[in-house]
Structure formats: structure tokens, C-alpha cells
Design an enzyme around this catalytic site. Sequence first.
Site, PDB file in Angstrom:
ATOM      1  N   HIS A 242       0.837  -1.204   0.000  1.00  0.00           N
ATOM      2  CA  HIS A 242       0.000   0.000   0.000  1.00  0.00           C
ATOM      3  C   HIS A 242       0.876   1.259   0.000  1.00  0.00           C
ATOM      4  O   HIS A 242       0.599   2.203  -0.737  1.00  0.00           O
ATOM      5  CB  HIS A 242      -0.884   0.056   1.254  1.00  0.00           C
ATOM      6  CG  HIS A 242      -1.945  -1.003   1.342  1.00  0.00           C
ATOM      7  ND1 HIS A 242      -2.171  -1.743   2.468  1.00  0.00           N
ATOM      8  CD2 HIS A 242      -2.872  -1.445   0.439  1.00  0.00           C
ATOM      9  CE1 HIS A 242      -3.174  -2.582   2.275  1.00  0.00           C
ATOM     10  NE2 HIS A 242      -3.612  -2.431   1.053  1.00  0.00           N
TER      11      HIS A 242
ATOM     12  N   SER B 252      -3.095  -7.399   3.092  1.00  0.00           N
ATOM     13  CA  SER B 252      -3.362  -7.203   4.522  1.00  0.00           C
ATOM     14  C   SER B 252      -3.752  -8.524   5.173  1.00  0.00           C
ATOM     15  O   SER B 252      -3.385  -8.793   6.325  1.00  0.00           O
ATOM     16  CB  SER B 252      -4.498  -6.197   4.720  1.00  0.00           C
ATOM     17  OG  SER B 252      -4.137  -4.949   4.224  1.00  0.00           O
TER      18      SER B 252
ATOM     19  N   LYS C 137     -17.901  -5.880   6.584  1.00  0.00           N
ATOM     20  CA  LYS C 137     -16.633  -6.511   6.933  1.00  0.00           C
ATOM     21  C   LYS C 137     -16.069  -5.816   8.169  1.00  0.00           C
ATOM     22  O   LYS C 137     -15.675  -4.655   8.102  1.00  0.00           O
ATOM     23  CB  LYS C 137     -15.664  -6.341   5.751  1.00  0.00           C
ATOM     24  CG  LYS C 137     -14.731  -7.508   5.540  1.00  0.00           C
ATOM     25  CD  LYS C 137     -14.046  -7.417   4.184  1.00  0.00           C
ATOM     26  CE  LYS C 137     -12.681  -6.780   4.271  1.00  0.00           C
ATOM     27  NZ  LYS C 137     -12.003  -6.650   2.978  1.00  0.00           N
TER      28      LYS C 137
HETATM   29  P1  ADP Z   1      -6.060  -5.835   0.680  1.00  0.00           P
HETATM   30  O1  ADP Z   1      -6.431  -6.438  -0.646  1.00  0.00           O
HETATM   31  O2  ADP Z   1      -4.608  -5.978   1.023  1.00  0.00           O
HETATM   32  O3  ADP Z   1      -7.003  -6.083   1.807  1.00  0.00           O
HETATM   33  P2  ADP Z   1      -7.155  -3.185   0.381  1.00  0.00           P
HETATM   34  O4  ADP Z   1      -8.569  -3.524   0.245  1.00  0.00           O
HETATM   35  O5  ADP Z   1      -6.788  -2.324   1.525  1.00  0.00           O
HETATM   36  O6  ADP Z   1      -6.115  -4.333   0.431  1.00  0.00           O
HETATM   37  O7  ADP Z   1      -6.622  -2.596  -0.988  1.00  0.00           O
HETATM   38  C1  ADP Z   1      -6.571  -1.270  -1.370  1.00  0.00           C
HETATM   39  C2  ADP Z   1      -5.908  -1.169  -2.733  1.00  0.00           C
HETATM   40  O8  ADP Z   1      -4.528  -1.470  -2.591  1.00  0.00           O
HETATM   41  C3  ADP Z   1      -6.422  -2.112  -3.802  1.00  0.00           C
HETATM   42  O9  ADP Z   1      -6.396  -1.445  -5.052  1.00  0.00           O
HETATM   43  C4  ADP Z   1      -5.409  -3.224  -3.803  1.00  0.00           C
HETATM   44  O10 ADP Z   1      -5.337  -3.866  -5.058  1.00  0.00           O
HETATM   45  C5  ADP Z   1      -4.144  -2.440  -3.536  1.00  0.00           C
HETATM   46  N1  ADP Z   1      -3.094  -3.266  -2.966  1.00  0.00           N
HETATM   47  C6  ADP Z   1      -3.185  -4.091  -1.913  1.00  0.00           C
HETATM   48  N2  ADP Z   1      -2.002  -4.695  -1.665  1.00  0.00           N
HETATM   49  C7  ADP Z   1      -1.139  -4.243  -2.622  1.00  0.00           C
HETATM   50  C8  ADP Z   1       0.227  -4.506  -2.945  1.00  0.00           C
HETATM   51  N3  ADP Z   1       0.934  -5.405  -2.258  1.00  0.00           N
HETATM   52  N4  ADP Z   1       0.772  -3.844  -3.999  1.00  0.00           N
HETATM   53  C9  ADP Z   1       0.039  -2.981  -4.712  1.00  0.00           C
HETATM   54  N5  ADP Z   1      -1.260  -2.693  -4.483  1.00  0.00           N
HETATM   55  C10 ADP Z   1      -1.846  -3.309  -3.451  1.00  0.00           C
END
Ligand code: ADP
Length: 164
Positions: free
Chosen positions: A17, A128, A41
Site C-alpha cells: 500500500h 493485509s 466486513k
Molecule cells: P487488501 O487487498 O490488502 O485487503 P485493500 O482492500 O486495503 O487491500 O486494498 C486497497 C488497494 O490497494 C487495492 O487497489 C489493492 O489492489 C491495492 N493493494 C493491496 N495490496 C497491494 C500490494 N501489495 N501492492 C500494490 N497494491 C496493493
Amino acid sequence: MRIGIYPGSFDPVTLGHLDIIKRSAKLVDKLIIGVLNNSKKVPVFTNQERKEMIETVAADIPNVEVDYFTGLLVDFAKEKQADVIFRGLRAVSDFEYELQIAQLNRTLRPELDTVFLAASVEHAYLSSSLVREIAQYRGDISSLVPEELIPIVERKYQEILSKT
Ligand code: ADP
């Protein structure tokens, strides 16, 4: 002024992130990180914890601010007068869902575009949920989350495990 939104659960924020935050912040004048407060969630980390963790790791990026949102992303974007949504793509498996959401959001608000940033190779496997799983079993999360967050995540799981 171009305003971008990077939405997500950030439960907790990972190095993947943070990479997207840094890269998106360079593409707009202001980047708003939208911490999703989703009634379906229940997150492990509270809204405030998730917001504070992002503020801690993004403290040295001047054009970033963090806020919560509930409801539709397009409404949050409108309220913040945002022009663009940023999302990270790790693999083809992300793509199908992300494309659908981006197309839906464009239908709801055509002037709002979604920009996808390719995950850096070193973080492509990172999520995450993986961090939560490792932390739950007291594994080493040092290559998964920003250094400042390691004690915060570990403390949270100590608390959770002490209650079970
Ligand atoms: P997660 O899928 O880890 O629960 P979130 O819902 O918080 O994450 O995701 C927020 C955004 O960050 C989404 O667009 C997701 O694809 C992106 N994202 C999550 N992990 C990564 C990563 N390791 N590298 C790049 N983008 C990421």
C-alpha cells in the site's frame, strides 16, 4: 488542482500500500487516502487505528491526507472533489474485480476516472490478510509492513490472543 483518492481497507496498511501511496501522490496535487468503513466486513484494526497507521507511515509525504468513508466511493470522491481514483493491481486475479468496479464507478460518475498502478514486483504477493495471518501466529512481519508499524500490529495480536 488535481485531487486523487486511494481507497481501501488498509487492515493494516502494508509496504505494498505504501508503495502505491508514494507513487500516486506524485501524480496529483493532493492524495486523499480513503479508509473504508464497511458495515459488512468488521476490520481487526479500528477506523482510528487504521487511519493513524497510515498517517504515521505517510507523515513525510506532504500532499497526503487520510479520511474515513462509508457508503459509495463515488459519493466520497464527489464530496472531496476528486478527479481520479487510484487502485493497485497485483495479479490477474485483482483485475477482474477491479475492472468491474471501475466500470461501475464510471457509470455512476463519468467524470471520475480510475488509474491502475502495477504493484512493484517485490510487493506483488503482499496483502493485509497475509499480514493478519502471519501476525496471528506470531510470525515475522518485518518484510510486510512499514517498520514503525511492527510493534503496533504485534501488540494488537497480543491483545486479541490474550482474550481468546
Ligand atoms: P487488501 O487487498 O490488502 O485487503 P485493500 O482492500 O486495503 O487491500 O486494498 C486497497 C488497494 O490497494 C487495492 O487497489 C489493492 O489492489 C491495492 N493493494 C493491496 N495490496 C497491494 C500490494 N501489495 N501492492 C500494490 N497494491 C496493493
